[in-house]
Motif scaffolding. Structure first.
Motif, PDB file in Angstrom:
ATOM      1  N   SER A 188     -17.003 -34.222 -42.783  1.00 44.51           N
ATOM      2  CA  SER A 188     -17.878 -34.781 -41.768  1.00 44.51           C
ATOM      3  C   SER A 188     -19.109 -33.909 -41.626  1.00 44.51           C
ATOM      4  O   SER A 188     -19.023 -32.733 -41.258  1.00 44.51           O
ATOM      5  N   GLU A 189     -20.267 -34.490 -41.941  1.00 47.40           N
ATOM      6  CA  GLU A 189     -21.516 -33.742 -41.861  1.00 47.40           C
ATOM      7  C   GLU A 189     -21.794 -33.314 -40.433  1.00 47.40           C
ATOM      8  O   GLU A 189     -22.307 -32.243 -40.173  1.00 47.40           O
ATOM      9  N   ARG A 190     -21.441 -34.201 -39.502  1.00 48.92           N
ATOM     10  CA  ARG A 190     -21.663 -33.970 -38.074  1.00 48.92           C
ATOM     11  C   ARG A 190     -20.999 -32.659 -37.644  1.00 48.92           C
ATOM     12  O   ARG A 190     -21.616 -31.804 -37.016  1.00 48.92           O
ATOM     13  N   MET A 191     -19.747 -32.512 -38.010  1.00 51.16           N
ATOM     14  CA  MET A 191     -18.998 -31.326 -37.567  1.00 51.16           C
ATOM     15  C   MET A 191     -19.511 -30.064 -38.250  1.00 51.16           C
ATOM     16  O   MET A 191     -19.622 -29.011 -37.628  1.00 51.16           O
TER      17      MET A 191
ATOM     18  N   ASP B 295     -22.509 -29.572 -39.281  1.00 53.60           N
ATOM     19  CA  ASP B 295     -23.762 -29.268 -38.602  1.00 53.60           C
ATOM     20  C   ASP B 295     -23.515 -28.527 -37.296  1.00 53.60           C
ATOM     21  O   ASP B 295     -24.173 -27.525 -36.995  1.00 53.60           O
ATOM     22  N   ALA B 296     -22.550 -29.049 -36.535  1.00 56.30           N
ATOM     23  CA  ALA B 296     -22.223 -28.411 -35.264  1.00 56.30           C
ATOM     24  C   ALA B 296     -21.724 -26.988 -35.500  1.00 56.30           C
ATOM     25  O   ALA B 296     -22.048 -26.067 -34.736  1.00 56.30           O
TER      26      ALA B 296
ATOM     27  N   VAL C 281     -25.598 -27.386 -30.415  1.00 47.76           N
ATOM     28  CA  VAL C 281     -24.246 -27.714 -30.898  1.00 47.76           C
ATOM     29  C   VAL C 281     -23.856 -29.104 -30.422  1.00 47.76           C
ATOM     30  O   VAL C 281     -23.365 -29.940 -31.196  1.00 47.76           O
TER      31      VAL C 281
ATOM     32  N   ALA D 289     -25.723 -31.765 -32.231  1.00 45.85           N
ATOM     33  CA  ALA D 289     -25.209 -31.959 -33.589  1.00 45.85           C
ATOM     34  C   ALA D 289     -23.926 -32.771 -33.565  1.00 45.85           C
ATOM     35  O   ALA D 289     -23.703 -33.643 -34.402  1.00 45.85           O
ATOM     36  N   LEU D 290     -23.082 -32.475 -32.567  1.00 44.02           N
ATOM     37  CA  LEU D 290     -21.807 -33.193 -32.481  1.00 44.02           C
ATOM     38  C   LEU D 290     -22.018 -34.651 -32.120  1.00 44.02           C
ATOM     39  O   LEU D 290     -21.283 -35.536 -32.570  1.00 44.02           O
TER      40      LEU D 290
ATOM     41  N   GLY E 256     -24.580 -36.409 -32.892  1.00 46.86           N
ATOM     42  CA  GLY E 256     -25.352 -37.101 -33.929  1.00 46.86           C
ATOM     43  C   GLY E 256     -24.469 -37.988 -34.790  1.00 46.86           C
ATOM     44  O   GLY E 256     -23.242 -37.894 -34.780  1.00 46.86           O
ATOM     45  N   GLY E 257     -25.123 -38.871 -35.548  1.00 46.38           N
ATOM     46  CA  GLY E 257     -24.374 -39.786 -36.402  1.00 46.38           C
ATOM     47  C   GLY E 257     -23.783 -39.052 -37.589  1.00 46.38           C
ATOM     48  O   GLY E 257     -24.172 -37.934 -37.898  1.00 46.38           O
ATOM     49  N   ASP E 258     -22.843 -39.701 -38.249  1.00 45.29           N
ATOM     50  CA  ASP E 258     -22.183 -39.069 -39.381  1.00 45.29           C
ATOM     51  C   ASP E 258     -22.537 -39.829 -40.640  1.00 45.29           C
ATOM     52  O   ASP E 258     -21.727 -40.479 -41.266  1.00 45.29           O
TER      53      ASP E 258
ATOM     54  N   GLY F  59     -23.291 -40.543 -44.275  1.00 50.31           N
ATOM     55  CA  GLY F  59     -23.055 -40.002 -45.608  1.00 50.31           C
ATOM     56  C   GLY F  59     -22.136 -38.798 -45.590  1.00 50.31           C
ATOM     57  O   GLY F  59     -22.516 -37.718 -45.171  1.00 50.31           O
TER      58      GLY F  59
ATOM     59  N   LEU G 282     -20.057 -35.611 -46.946  1.00 51.37           N
ATOM     60  CA  LEU G 282     -20.502 -34.552 -47.834  1.00 51.37           C
ATOM     61  C   LEU G 282     -20.144 -34.885 -49.267  1.00 51.37           C
ATOM     62  O   LEU G 282     -19.045 -35.349 -49.556  1.00 51.37           O
TER      63      LEU G 282
END
Lengths: 688, 184
Positions: free
Chosen positions: A33-36, A38-39, B54, B57-58, B60-62, B64, B66
């Protein structure tokens, strides 16, 4: 709200934020998950700023003299100069743990920021690894050693003050420098672990860490040398290195980091030694934690310190064990991916020289580790064995000289294969230079060496150890210097052949730019040679202990030392007794101390002293005085003094060439700077 | 940093400077502890901002997931190939340098160089998706591999400045003089 409460809350918040960051990184990596992720990246930055805030708070407590906090009360007082108040931050155990957390958090943030895009797939694992290490230290702060711990009853109004021995400029730079080296070793480790976890064990992870390791190595070196300089100037026993456990703790990761810096080149060029490089990165980090453990828990020096804080020692012990098991477990799990695709072609190749160098550095590290821990281990078996400097020297001197020989030979060999014809051509000049240096050294220095060893005539059957090793060391210095010079000369002439018409300066600059890491490395080697040159001086050092009254004199090598008088003085911090000691030259040396005093020409008047701080009257400090020249130091320290009769016990040393060690260090730093400033250029070239 | 963030920073700095100036004007004393405390305040602000980041970021959308290619043991990834290619090219450079410095005999240099060049061609082919190379590249490479470097070098010395150039060079790398006539 008091500072101590605010600080404690900050550390608690820090703990939870770090915990959340680790959790986010692991979850993010697991769920992709890119979101996590990033966080987690943002969380790493948050940890860094929070740690900075906690540090700012403790510095504020020191500066404003908040003696309701135990740590502040123990390590400072109101009369200390501002500078030492700020640096008292890392003067004790609790604060230095917070300092460690601060450095690790800031380094993590920098490393993550620099590699966030370039190695996006490694980043969550790097964050998790660094975060877990950070979490351990923050946990220590929260549960065992809170630097903000207040006095609950009877708040004192004044501080106890920092140990006067530590109120010294070297002591201010030395621990942070070592810490920078120690802590920054966590970054290469984290990248290595991330590479193992993701299975991307090609060279990508090393691209990120090579410069970091150089940086760590630079600060470790600086920290070690400054520590030596501090011991030399402040402790008054005439030397700079005593194979003390705490010193050894700093030396251990230095060995493995040096080995890594060399072996990483083989992997880069040839794709060999992948497992070995990971082992070295893990070992360097493990040894840096081990070093912290040894210096911080007191386990090595005596059992009493162990008994004083068994909780801390056990926690650290478990942590060290976990690092070892997890890291090597991962390594074994990934072994199938790590097979090399190239092999050694010839024993006469630079690869093999590098491998030998690695083995030697590793043997040195293992020996020092073993010998440092042996007294503690033997205590559990039965009798406590003490191991002194002579034991270390017996093994380390030959090993060091062998390493130096390799340093001279390695650059003369080509990668893969060296032809015999070229061997002759390459080795002729350096071997000649080595032989000439040995002969000159023998002609000039055999007499002083024999005097230092207490012999009057050269007895071939019973050569003093210092003489043999000293001459060998001088010879190797000549040999290696010649090698390095030859490399520079040939490199420059190769450049000039390639593009005729370039001036000498232009060609040298071109050479440095073409292979900056290589020639930067040679400059570092030159610094090492200078340090060895300084160590070789030990073979004819002289040590004297004498009771003198004002007017008495003694001879020391070519010098005459005259006791010219005693003075007492006092300032607001301490009482001082200072001796005036004249250093004279050109005296016709005759037996009988009184007759000497009037002879010769005074070149310097030294003022060794003893200081009694009012806050620690039973622990006087020894203030050393030196007469420095390029050839030798005359070093005088005052042991005891009787003001009524004038009897003064002096320790006088003649330390030849000692200043070349500090000069060599500066050269090494210069070479290191050249190497560090190289990566961007390298990258550009590889893309073109 | 976003444009809004920069404005925020600028206005906060301005406000702090103004407040500090006012306090000095009113006769307040500045000593080390005030400085450290204000520093702590600034760091606290940065911390709070970072904590907010933080949360952002949490929230935010997900978009794509990794891109994480699973690594099967034994498979050679493209990046590994590219790395090896870079390594081989650098090794060739270094080999030439060692030869120029007289550490390698010309015979050794020639044999090792040819092996490296073949490996480089192999790698390039592997890196090229469809496994074929541009026909001109193929001929250029073959000419480079098959001709002895010693011979090639002598025939490609620049007529104007004397610098030796690669076998397939069309212009001198030092002075820019055309070399094509030399081998046609």
């Amino acid at each position: 709200m008091t500072i101590s409460l605010l600080g404690t809350i900050t550390i608690l918040v820090l703990f939870f934020v770090a915990l959340a960051t680790v959790a986010l990184a692991i979850l993010g990596a697991y769920q992709r998950s890119e979101r996590m992720v990033d966080a987690a990246v943002q969380g790493t930055y948050t940890v860094a700023t929070l740690a900075s805030f906690a540090s700012a708070l403790i510095i504020y407590a020191f500066v404003s003299g908040d003696f309701s906090i135990q740590y502040v009360q123990h390590t400072s007082d109101a009369t200390m100069p501002l500078f030492f108040k700020v640096t008292a931050f890392w003067g004790g155990l609790d604060g230095s743990l917070l300092f460690w957390v601060l450095l690790l958090s800031v380094f993590s943030a920098i490393a993550v920021r620099a590699n966030r895009r370039r190695h996006a797939d490694l980043i969550p694992h790097v964050i998790a690894t660094l975060g877990l290490i950070d979490l351990f230290f923050i946990g220590l702060l929260v549960f065992l050693k809170n630097p903000f711990e207040p006095f609950l009853l009877d708040v004192p109004t004044s501080g106890r003050g920092l140990n006067p021995l530590l109120q010294n400029a070297y002591m201010v730079i030395h621990p942070p420098s070592l810490y920078l080296g120690y802590v920054s070793l966590a970054v290469p480790y984290a990248f290595g672990i991330a590479a193992l976890v993701t299975g991307k064990v090609d060279s990508a992870w090393q691209a990120s860490v090579r410069r970091w390791t150089l940086f760590s190595w630079l600060f470790l070196t600086l920290g070690l040398v400054l520590g030596g300089l501090w011991a030399y100037e402040e402790l008054g026993w005439g030397g700079y290195w005593a194979w003390d456990p705490v010193e050894n703790a700093g030396l251990l990761p230095w060995f493995t980091a040096s080995a890594f810096l060399h072996s990483v080149m083989i992997q880069e060029r040839r794709g060999m030694l992948r497992v070995w490089n990971l082992v070295l990165v893990i070992a360097s980090f493990w040894l840096s934690i081990m070093g912290t453990f040894m210096t911080r828990s007191g386990i090595v020096q005596s059992v009493h310190a162990f008994g004083e804080d068994p909780m801390l020692a056990w926690t650290f012990g478990v942590f060290i064990g976990v690092i070892l098991v997890v890291s090597f477990g991962l390594l074994i799990w990934r072994l199938p991916l790590l097979r090399a695709r190239a092999e050694l072609e010839s024993l006469l190749s630079r690869e093999f020289a590098f491998i030998l160098n690695n083995w030697m550095l590793m043997v040195m590290a293992l020996f020092v580790l073993g010998a440092t821990l042996w007294p503690t281990l033997s205590e559990h078996v039965g009798q406590r064995v003490t191991i002194g400097p002579p034991f270390f020297e017996r093994v380390m001197v030959p090993l060091g000289l062998a390493l130096m020989l390799l340093m001279g030979v390695g650059p003369l060999l080509a990668w893969r294969k060296t032809s015999t014809a070229s061997l002759q051509r390459q080795f002729m000049a350096p071997l000649l230079a080595g032989a000439v240096t040995t002969v000159i050294a023998a002609l000039v220095l055999v007499d002083p060496m024999l005097t230092a060893a207490g012999q009057t005539e050269l007895d071939m059957a019973n050569l003093p150890r210092g003489l043999t090793w000293g001459l060998a060391c001088f010879g190797l210095c000549g040999f290696t210097t010649a090698t390095i010079t030859q490399e520079f000369v040939r490199g420059i002439s190769a450049v000039r052949r390639g593009t005729p018409g370039t001036s000498l300066v232009d060609a040298s600059i071109r050479l440095l730019r073409r292979a900056r890491r290589r020639y930067g490395g040679y400059i570092i080697h030159l610094g090492v040679v200078l340090m060895f040159f300084g160590w070789a001086g030990n073979s004819y050092k002289i040590e004297r202990k004498a009771n003198l009254r004002p007017g008495d004199a003694l001879t020391l090598g070519d010098y005459v030392i005259v006791h010219a008088g005693l003075r007492t003085s006092e300032d607001w911090q301490k009482e001082m007794i200072t001796a005036d000691v004249e250093v004279r030259v050109d005296a016709a040396v005759q037996p009988g101390t009184r007759s000497l005093a009037a002879q010769g020409e005074v070149v310097d008047t030294l003022q060794p002293a003893r200081w009694w701080y009012f806050q620690l009257p039973d622990q006087p400090t020894t203030e050393v005085a030196r007469y420095m020249t390029a050839g030798a130091d005359v070093y005088v320290s005052m042991q005891t003094v009787d003001m009524t009769s004038g009897w003064t016990q002096l320790r006088v040393f003649y330390n030849p060439l000692v200043n070349w060690i500090w000069i060599g260090t500066s050269v090494m730093l210069l070479g290191c700077a050249i190497c560090i400033g190289t990566r961007r250029r390298d990258k550009d070239q590889s893309h073109v | 940093m976003s444009a809004r963030g920069r404005w925020l920073l600028l206005s906060v700095t301005l406000a702090v400077t103004l407040a500090g100036g006012l306090m000095v004007g009113m006769g307040a004393e500045f000593d080390a502890s005030v400085l450290v405390l204000s520093l702590a305040g600034v760091v606290l602000l940065a911390t709070l901002r970072q904590m907010f980041a933080v949360v952002v970021a949490l929230a935010g959308g997900d978009e794509g997931a990794l891109a994480q290619a699973a690594v099967a043991p034994g498979s050679v990834s493209r990046s590994a190939l590219a790395q090896e290619q870079r390594r081989v090219l650098r090794a060739i450079k270094e080999l030439d340098f060692d030869h120029a410095m007289g550490k390698l005999s010309t015979a050794d240099h020639t044999t090792i160089l040819q092996r490296y060049k073949l490996r480089a061609v192999e790698l390039m082919r592997g890196l090229d998706e469809d496994g074929t190379l541009h026909p001109q590249t193929v001929t250029a490479l073959e000419r480079g591999v098959n001709s002895s470097p010693a011979r090639a070098a002598s025939s490609h010395d620049c007529g104007a400045c004397g610098v030796s150039n690669d076998a397939d060079a069309r212009f001198c790398k030092a002075c820019g003089e055309g070399l094509v006539e030399a081998h046609t």
